[in-house]
Design a protein around this motif. Structure first.
Motif, short mmCIF file in Angstrom:
data_model
loop_
_atom_site.label_atom_id
_atom_site.label_comp_id
_atom_site.label_asym_id
_atom_site.label_seq_id
_atom_site.Cartn_x
_atom_site.Cartn_y
_atom_site.Cartn_z
N CYS A 56 0.82 -1.08 -0.01
CA CYS A 56 -0.03 0.08 0.00
C CYS A 56 0.89 1.03 -0.02
O CYS A 56 1.68 1.48 0.96
CB CYS A 56 -0.80 0.00 1.05
N GLN A 58 0.08 4.23 0.69
CA GLN A 58 -0.36 5.25 1.49
C GLN A 58 -0.09 4.80 2.79
O GLN A 58 0.01 5.54 3.81
CB GLN A 58 -2.01 5.47 1.58
N CYS A 59 0.48 3.31 3.17
CA CYS A 59 0.95 2.97 4.24
C CYS A 59 2.26 3.45 4.70
O CYS A 59 2.99 3.63 5.87
CB CYS A 59 0.65 1.69 4.72
N HIS A 94 -4.47 1.32 7.95
CA HIS A 94 -5.08 1.18 6.81
C HIS A 94 -6.53 0.50 7.07
O HIS A 94 -6.84 -0.45 7.73
CB HIS A 94 -4.31 -0.23 6.17
N HIS A 140 -6.86 2.32 0.62
CA HIS A 140 -6.35 2.96 1.92
C HIS A 140 -7.27 4.31 1.87
O HIS A 140 -7.16 5.18 0.86
CB HIS A 140 -5.12 3.24 1.88
ZN LIG Z 1 -2.78 1.51 3.25
#
Ligand SMILES: [Zn+2]
Length: 187
Positions: A56, A58-59, A94, A140
């Motif tokens: 991910c 965004q993580c 998440h 996410h």
């Molecule tokens: Zn994420």
């Protein structure tokens, strides 16, 4: 219960309507247009980017990619964009859907949406800050804050997201100053 994809597809047949876009001041395009034909249903929805938190994007970023953070949320500015200000709010952890948030985070989200909207509107020359969640790209959870300029009537409404790609980007210096000002208003 809503129709299945097959039921909807069968109902459509070839009978797609063309709305009167030539009468819509906010529609960004002109010229002869017709609806794209509707493709048949897929077996399943394609997995989104970062599904189940695997790879991910965004993580993984560190906080320096965001212009405001707290222990649970991070806010990033996209840009310079064609529109005056576009930002994305994400929980650190998440979560996929708004309804997946624990109550405590959902309650804080409500406060943050109001604070962030107010901070962006406070930049001046902003006609509206749209607060949106789509969620069909990355899994996410993320919320859009899309500011349109005041006094340009063609830029009202939902087509503003397309106008953002049409307008040339805001000068970098102005954009950086605005990011700093929103960050200061939130701190
Ligand atoms: Zn994420």
């Amino acid at each position: 219960m809503p129709e299945t994809a097959e039921q909807l597809y069968a109902r459509v047949g070839g009978a797609l309507r063309m709305p009167p876009v030539d009468e819509w001041e906010t529609f960004p395009f002109e010229g002869d247009m017709r609806p794209r034909s509707l493709a048949p249903p897929a077996e399943v929805d394609a997995p989104r980017r970062g599904a189940s938190g695997v790879d991910c994007d965004q993580c993984t970023p560190t906080d320096d990619e965001f212009f405001w953070t707290n222990e649970r949320w991070r806010l990033r500015a996209l840009g310079p964009t064609g529109l005056p200000f576009v930002a994305i709010l994400e929980p650190r952890e998440h979560y996929a859907e708004p309804g997946d948030l624990p109550d405590e985070l959902a309650a804080e989200l409500g406060l943050l949406q109001a604070r962030i909207e107010r901070a962006i509107r406070g930049l001046g020359n902003i006609g509206r800050v749209h607060v949106c969640r789509y969620g069909d790209g990355g899994e996410h959870l993320h919320w859009w804050f899309i500011a349109r300029p005041a006094r340009l009537p063609q830029l009202v409404g939902s087509f503003v997201a397309i106008w953002d790609d049409i307008l040339p980007p805001v000068p970098e210096e102005i954009w950086r100053d605005d990011v700093s000002r929103v960050a200061a208003a939130l701190s």
